[in-house]
Design a protein around this motif. Structure first.
Motif, mmCIF file in Angstrom:
data_model
loop_
_atom_site.group_PDB
_atom_site.id
_atom_site.type_symbol
_atom_site.label_atom_id
_atom_site.label_comp_id
_atom_site.label_asym_id
_atom_site.label_seq_id
_atom_site.Cartn_x
_atom_site.Cartn_y
_atom_site.Cartn_z
ATOM 1 N N TRP A 53 0.919 -1.024 -0.008
ATOM 2 C CA TRP A 53 0.139 0.062 -0.012
ATOM 3 C C TRP A 53 1.024 1.144 0.061
ATOM 4 C CZ3 TRP A 53 0.455 3.286 4.076
ATOM 5 C CH2 TRP A 53 0.997 2.812 5.343
ATOM 6 N N LEU A 54 2.363 1.290 0.118
ATOM 7 C CA LEU A 54 3.051 2.233 0.034
ATOM 8 C C LEU A 54 3.697 2.478 -1.503
ATOM 9 C CD1 LEU A 54 4.910 2.159 3.465
ATOM 10 C CD2 LEU A 54 3.478 3.770 2.750
ATOM 11 N N SER A 55 3.049 1.593 -2.258
ATOM 12 C CA SER A 55 3.813 1.775 -3.708
ATOM 13 C C SER A 55 3.609 3.119 -4.360
ATOM 14 C CB SER A 55 2.911 0.791 -4.576
ATOM 15 O OG SER A 55 1.533 1.170 -4.531
ATOM 16 N N TRP A 56 2.605 3.836 -3.971
ATOM 17 C CA TRP A 56 2.231 5.295 -4.162
ATOM 18 C C TRP A 56 3.541 6.192 -3.875
ATOM 19 C CZ3 TRP A 56 2.626 9.113 -0.765
ATOM 20 C CH2 TRP A 56 2.530 8.812 0.307
ATOM 21 N N ALA A 57 4.394 5.832 -2.747
ATOM 22 C CA ALA A 57 5.283 6.724 -2.688
ATOM 23 C C ALA A 57 6.652 6.327 -3.180
ATOM 24 C CB ALA A 57 5.569 6.506 -1.274
ATOM 25 N N THR A 58 6.848 5.245 -4.249
ATOM 26 C CA THR A 58 7.947 4.799 -4.907
ATOM 27 C C THR A 58 8.729 6.089 -5.451
ATOM 28 O OG1 THR A 58 6.699 2.787 -5.305
ATOM 29 C CG2 THR A 58 8.926 3.291 -6.417
ATOM 30 N N VAL A 59 7.953 6.838 -6.157
ATOM 31 C CA VAL A 59 8.947 7.763 -6.896
ATOM 32 C C VAL A 59 9.393 9.113 -5.929
ATOM 33 C CG1 VAL A 59 8.825 9.765 -8.447
ATOM 34 C CG2 VAL A 59 7.758 7.545 -9.236
ATOM 35 N N PRO A 60 8.581 9.669 -4.980
ATOM 36 C CA PRO A 60 9.305 10.400 -4.031
ATOM 37 C C PRO A 60 10.259 9.805 -3.067
ATOM 38 C CG PRO A 60 6.786 10.439 -3.936
ATOM 39 C CD PRO A 60 7.057 9.267 -4.775
ATOM 40 N N VAL A 61 10.372 8.633 -2.928
ATOM 41 C CA VAL A 61 11.203 8.196 -2.091
ATOM 42 C C VAL A 61 12.641 7.851 -2.749
ATOM 43 C CG1 VAL A 61 11.947 5.878 -0.792
ATOM 44 C CG2 VAL A 61 9.737 7.106 -0.347
ATOM 45 N N ALA A 62 12.324 7.442 -4.157
ATOM 46 C CA ALA A 62 13.463 7.218 -5.038
ATOM 47 C C ALA A 62 14.151 8.593 -5.284
ATOM 48 C CB ALA A 62 13.117 6.612 -6.420
ATOM 49 N N VAL A 63 13.306 9.594 -5.306
ATOM 50 C CA VAL A 63 14.047 11.005 -5.461
ATOM 51 C C VAL A 63 14.765 11.352 -4.309
ATOM 52 C CG1 VAL A 63 13.681 13.277 -5.855
ATOM 53 C CG2 VAL A 63 12.219 11.906 -7.067
ATOM 54 N N PHE A 64 14.265 11.049 -2.923
ATOM 55 C CA PHE A 64 14.647 11.343 -1.742
ATOM 56 C C PHE A 64 16.145 10.549 -1.621
ATOM 57 C CE2 PHE A 64 14.665 10.475 3.093
ATOM 58 C CZ PHE A 64 15.336 11.686 3.391
ATOM 59 N N VAL A 65 15.948 9.077 -2.094
ATOM 60 C CA VAL A 65 17.373 8.219 -1.615
ATOM 61 C C VAL A 65 18.594 8.920 -2.860
ATOM 62 C CG1 VAL A 65 18.254 6.277 -2.518
ATOM 63 C CG2 VAL A 65 16.011 6.327 -1.396
ATOM 64 N N PHE A 66 18.197 9.460 -3.947
ATOM 65 C CA PHE A 66 19.106 9.832 -4.708
ATOM 66 C C PHE A 66 19.666 11.139 -4.345
ATOM 67 C CE2 PHE A 66 20.261 12.693 -8.461
ATOM 68 C CZ PHE A 66 21.079 11.860 -9.070
ATOM 69 N N ALA A 67 18.854 12.045 -3.705
ATOM 70 C CA ALA A 67 19.114 13.471 -3.154
ATOM 71 C C ALA A 67 20.065 13.154 -2.038
ATOM 72 C CB ALA A 67 18.084 14.231 -2.862
ATOM 73 N N THR A 68 20.044 12.271 -1.176
ATOM 74 C CA THR A 68 20.569 12.088 0.153
ATOM 75 C C THR A 68 21.890 11.474 -0.355
ATOM 76 O OG1 THR A 68 19.365 10.079 0.499
ATOM 77 C CG2 THR A 68 18.699 12.067 1.499
ATOM 78 N N LEU A 69 21.895 10.423 -1.304
ATOM 79 C CA LEU A 69 23.350 9.816 -1.908
ATOM 80 C C LEU A 69 24.224 10.964 -2.393
ATOM 81 C CD1 LEU A 69 24.720 7.228 -2.459
ATOM 82 C CD2 LEU A 69 23.514 7.020 -4.651
ATOM 83 N N VAL A 70 23.651 11.856 -3.431
ATOM 84 C CA VAL A 70 24.526 12.865 -3.863
ATOM 85 C C VAL A 70 24.968 13.699 -2.781
ATOM 86 C CG1 VAL A 70 24.386 14.904 -5.360
ATOM 87 C CG2 VAL A 70 23.021 12.896 -6.098
ATOM 88 N N TRP A 71 24.055 14.041 -1.663
ATOM 89 C CA TRP A 71 24.798 14.739 -0.639
ATOM 90 C C TRP A 71 25.976 14.208 0.056
ATOM 91 C CZ3 TRP A 71 21.894 15.779 4.790
ATOM 92 C CH2 TRP A 71 22.777 16.466 5.324
ATOM 93 N N PHE A 72 25.676 12.982 0.405
ATOM 94 C CA PHE A 72 26.666 11.940 1.002
ATOM 95 C C PHE A 72 27.898 11.842 0.418
ATOM 96 C CE2 PHE A 72 28.783 7.802 1.593
ATOM 97 C CZ PHE A 72 29.134 7.990 3.097
ATOM 98 N N VAL A 73 27.576 11.557 -0.958
ATOM 99 C CA VAL A 73 29.079 11.616 -1.893
ATOM 100 C C VAL A 73 29.873 12.821 -2.074
ATOM 101 C CG1 VAL A 73 29.975 11.305 -4.269
ATOM 102 C CG2 VAL A 73 28.225 9.720 -3.379
ATOM 103 N N GLN A 74 28.915 13.965 -2.078
ATOM 104 C CA GLN A 74 29.850 15.259 -1.904
ATOM 105 C C GLN A 74 30.293 15.546 -0.760
ATOM 106 O OE1 GLN A 74 26.990 18.563 -1.522
ATOM 107 N NE2 GLN A 74 28.226 19.795 -3.321
#
Length: 212
Positions: free
Chosen positions: A47-68
């Motif tokens: 039932w959380l499948s609707w949040a897949t795209v927002p969570v994916a964006v969040f994961v990508f953003a935090t990964l970029v921040w961590f790598v930076q």
């Protein structure tokens, strides 16, 4: 990534080469961990499948921040040598500060309670330069770094005194075969270079003139 030794002077000794404390990228690492947990939860609960795209964006953003933050951590050096304090940061756009030990006046360190528990703090170095005080953040064990800088400052002062003493001895050992005017000219050059003081120059000059 150690500090490149080819950037040191030929007679300079590397004493400390420090990256910032791991707390430097702790916030970005914590956010990345939260993002990964949310991603796992989203994929595991239908039932959380609707949040897949927002969570994916969040994961990508935090990964970029961590790598930076990690790249900045790797490329940041607080270096103490036998002659100076060096701060370098950046890979493409670089920023650096160099403070000769003989120009340092006072060193302070600041630690909040949790920083003392983690073993980090900020270091303030006041020097006789146009920039005045410089603050270096997230220094590991700042009290030990402060003590080591003072130790190297003392050793640097001893070396400077030895160089001056050697210059005076060389001046006093000018070969007798040289004419007295030539000897006075050499002593004058040593005075202009700061090897001899004015009083030492005048004393030796009078001694030589007395031989004429």
């Amino acid at each position: 990534m150690p500090y490149p030794e080819d950037e040191l002077h030929s007679t300079e000794e590397l004493i400390l080469d420090l990256h910032p404390h791991w707390w430097f990228f702790a916030k970005s690492a914590a956010m990345l961990a939260i993002a990964v947990i949310l991603a796992i939860a989203t994929l595991s609960v239908s039932w959380l499948s609707w949040a897949t795209v927002p969570v994916a964006v969040f994961v990508f953003a935090t990964l970029v921040w961590f790598v930076q933050r990690y790249i900045r951590w790797v490329s940041t050096h607080f270096v103490l040598t036998s002659d100076r304090v060096i701060f370098r940061t950046g890979i493409i756009a670089k920023h650096g500060i160099e403070i000769p030990l003989e120009r340092i006046n006072t060193i302070f360190f600041h630690q909040r309670i949790f920083e003392r528990m983690l073993g980090l703090g900020d270091l303030d170095i006041e020097s006789a330069s146009k920039d005045g005080a410089q603050r270096f953040e997230d220094i590991r064990n700042p009290s030990a770094v402060q003590n080591e800088i003072y130790k190297q400052m003392e050793a640097n002062q001893i070396k400077a005194a030895d160089r001056i003493s050697g210059g005076i001895n060389r001046a006093h050992g000018v070969a007798e075969a040289e004419s007295i005017p030539d000897q006075i000219a050499k002593l004058s050059a040593l005075r202009d270079q700061g090897v001899l003081t004015e009083d030492e120059f005048q004393m030796k000059k009078q001694e030589l003139l007395g031989r004429m």
